[in-house]
Structures are given as C-alpha cells and as structure tokens.
Design a protein around this motif. Structure first.
Motif, PDB file in Angstrom:
ATOM      1  N   ASP A 183      -3.641  -2.463  -0.191  1.00 50.71           N
ATOM      2  CA  ASP A 183      -3.570  -3.920  -0.261  1.00 50.71           C
ATOM      3  C   ASP A 183      -4.471  -4.460   0.852  1.00 50.71           C
ATOM      4  O   ASP A 183      -4.154  -4.322   2.032  1.00 50.71           O
ATOM      5  CB  ASP A 183      -2.126  -4.367  -0.079  1.00 50.71           C
ATOM      6  N   SER A 231      -4.605   4.994 -10.496  1.00 53.86           N
ATOM      7  CA  SER A 231      -3.504   5.017 -11.455  1.00 53.86           C
ATOM      8  C   SER A 231      -3.723   6.105 -12.505  1.00 53.86           C
ATOM      9  O   SER A 231      -4.833   6.578 -12.721  1.00 53.86           O
ATOM     10  CB  SER A 231      -3.349   3.653 -12.130  1.00 53.86           C
ATOM     11  N   TRP A 268      -9.333   4.011 -11.357  1.00 54.96           N
ATOM     12  CA  TRP A 268      -9.185   2.991 -10.317  1.00 54.96           C
ATOM     13  C   TRP A 268      -8.906   1.653 -10.973  1.00 54.96           C
ATOM     14  O   TRP A 268      -9.616   1.244 -11.890  1.00 54.96           O
ATOM     15  CB  TRP A 268     -10.461   2.865  -9.492  1.00 54.96           C
ATOM     16  N   SER A 269      -7.901   0.974 -10.478  1.00 55.89           N
ATOM     17  CA  SER A 269      -7.594  -0.386 -10.911  1.00 55.89           C
ATOM     18  C   SER A 269      -7.840  -1.307  -9.716  1.00 55.89           C
ATOM     19  O   SER A 269      -7.158  -1.185  -8.694  1.00 55.89           O
ATOM     20  CB  SER A 269      -6.130  -0.479 -11.358  1.00 55.89           C
ATOM     21  N   GLU A 284      -5.904   0.530  -6.722  1.00 60.40           N
ATOM     22  CA  GLU A 284      -4.878   1.541  -6.970  1.00 60.40           C
ATOM     23  C   GLU A 284      -5.459   2.651  -7.816  1.00 60.40           C
ATOM     24  O   GLU A 284      -6.171   2.402  -8.798  1.00 60.40           O
ATOM     25  CB  GLU A 284      -3.686   0.920  -7.694  1.00 60.40           C
ATOM     26  N   SER A 300      -6.570  -5.760  -4.066  1.00 53.79           N
ATOM     27  CA  SER A 300      -6.010  -4.411  -3.940  1.00 53.79           C
ATOM     28  C   SER A 300      -6.746  -3.447  -4.862  1.00 53.79           C
ATOM     29  O   SER A 300      -7.456  -3.846  -5.779  1.00 53.79           O
ATOM     30  CB  SER A 300      -4.515  -4.407  -4.268  1.00 53.79           C
ATOM     31  N   SER A 359       0.850  -1.193   0.000  1.00 56.06           N
ATOM     32  CA  SER A 359       0.000   0.000   0.000  1.00 56.06           C
ATOM     33  C   SER A 359       0.881   1.237   0.000  1.00 56.06           C
ATOM     34  O   SER A 359       1.936   1.256   0.626  1.00 56.06           O
ATOM     35  CB  SER A 359      -0.897   0.026   1.242  1.00 56.06           C
ATOM     36  N   THR A 376      -3.081   6.325  -2.510  1.00 60.36           N
ATOM     37  CA  THR A 376      -3.010   5.989  -3.932  1.00 60.36           C
ATOM     38  C   THR A 376      -3.152   4.493  -4.191  1.00 60.36           C
ATOM     39  O   THR A 376      -3.481   4.097  -5.297  1.00 60.36           O
ATOM     40  CB  THR A 376      -1.704   6.504  -4.561  1.00 60.36           C
ATOM     41  N   SER A 377      -2.880   3.657  -3.181  1.00 60.94           N
ATOM     42  CA  SER A 377      -3.099   2.220  -3.352  1.00 60.94           C
ATOM     43  C   SER A 377      -3.283   1.563  -1.991  1.00 60.94           C
ATOM     44  O   SER A 377      -2.730   2.012  -0.997  1.00 60.94           O
ATOM     45  CB  SER A 377      -1.939   1.558  -4.104  1.00 60.94           C
TER      46      SER A 377
END
Length: 181
Positions: free
Chosen positions: A100, A178, A163-164, A176, A174, A85, A97-98
């Motif tokens: 997990d 991006s 968003w991924s 992220e 997760s 993360s 931004t991310s």
C-alpha cells in the motif's frame, strides 16, 4: 462443370475485413527482478524487509481456509501486516505479496526501466505498459470504493501469478501479487 464466381466482397478490398492484429509482446513486471527502494528483492530476507519497511503491525499465522495459494506450497509461514500491505514470512525468508503506497509514501518498486511509487500515474504507466492500461477495469475495493485496476503478468512466460495495480484519482495506490483461487 461451371465454376462459381467469387463474391464481390471477397474481391473488393474496401469491403474485405483485415485480419486481426497480431498480439503484441507480453507486458510484465518480472517478480524476480523487482526490488524495494533498490535494495530488497520481493523474495528476500526477513531482516532486509524489516530494514526497508520496519517492524510489521502484526505477524499472524493465516487461516488457510481463507488464504489462497501461498508463494511456497507446503511450508509453514506467517503473514506480516503493515496496514493493508502483506508479506509472507517463512522464517528468514520474506515474500512481499502486496504493498500500500499510501502507508509507505517513500517506497518505490524498481527494476530495469521501471519505477513504481505513489507518484506513478496511469499516463506514465501507459508509456511502459500501453496494452495493459488500455485493458483497465473498474473494481470495488472493500471499505475503499471503486478503483482502476491494471493487470500485468509477473514473468515473460505467463504463470499463475498476476500483478494487480490499483489507482485512485489517477495515482498508484497499491500493488498486489495475486493468484486465481
């Protein structure tokens, strides 16, 4: 002057191709509305982030040659890492931004009508974002292997951020925020 007869395909509805369907509404997760466990916005205070996630494993200045498009341009920041993360820390402001979900099993991203956690399945996500789930792809993740990727816009008006969401064995692993580099 003679008039050309229409082709049989043009007059026979059985052989005429229908117009493609109109695009549906944009499916998005509003970055401005999402919170961590209902308390900390994704762009919030650093102190608030630490209350939710604890102290980071490391806090380092990124090598900008390897970093693509920070949230705030032309402002110095550090990356707070919690395993996989990442959060950009701009003094007293933190930008997630991310995340997990395996690292943070009790974590939940929340907004109106949406709850994302490590218990989120592709099936449950399809109930909220059917078009995005239909467009899923398989990606190779470094040191993890293949994952199912779902892409969603980060606002109702599309912008540079997407968003991924990565799923493994049908469960959300997760997420992220991006950007294209």
């Amino acid at each position: 002057m003679p008039v050309a007869a229409p082709s049989p395909a043009a007059t026979n509805p059985a052989t005429h191709s229908p117009a493609p369907p109109a695009p549906g509404p944009i499916e998005f997760i509003d970055s401005d509305e999402v919170t961590l466990n209902g308390t900390q916005h994704l762009v919030g205070t650093t102190a608030g982030l630490y209350k939710v996630l604890g102290r980071p494993d490391s806090l380092v200045a990124p090598d900008m040659m390897d970093y693509c498009m920070p949230y705030y341009h032309n402002r110095p920041f550090k990356c707070a890492y919690y395993g996989r993360s990442c959060t950009e820390v701009y003094g007293d402001t933190a930008v997630v931004t991310s995340l997990d979900f395996n690292r943070h099993p009790g974590l939940e991203l929340r907004s109106a009508g949406l709850r994302l956690s490590r218990a989120t399945t592709l099936v449950s996500l399809a109930n909220v974002f059917p078009q995005a789930v239909k467009k899923q792809s398989i990606v190779d993740v470094y040191k993890k292997g293949q994952r199912v990727q779902i892409l969603l816009e980060s606002a109702q008006v599309p912008n540079d951020y997407t968003w991924s969401l990565l799923f493994h064995n049908g469960l959300l692993e997760s997420i992220e925020l991006s950007t294209p580099c």
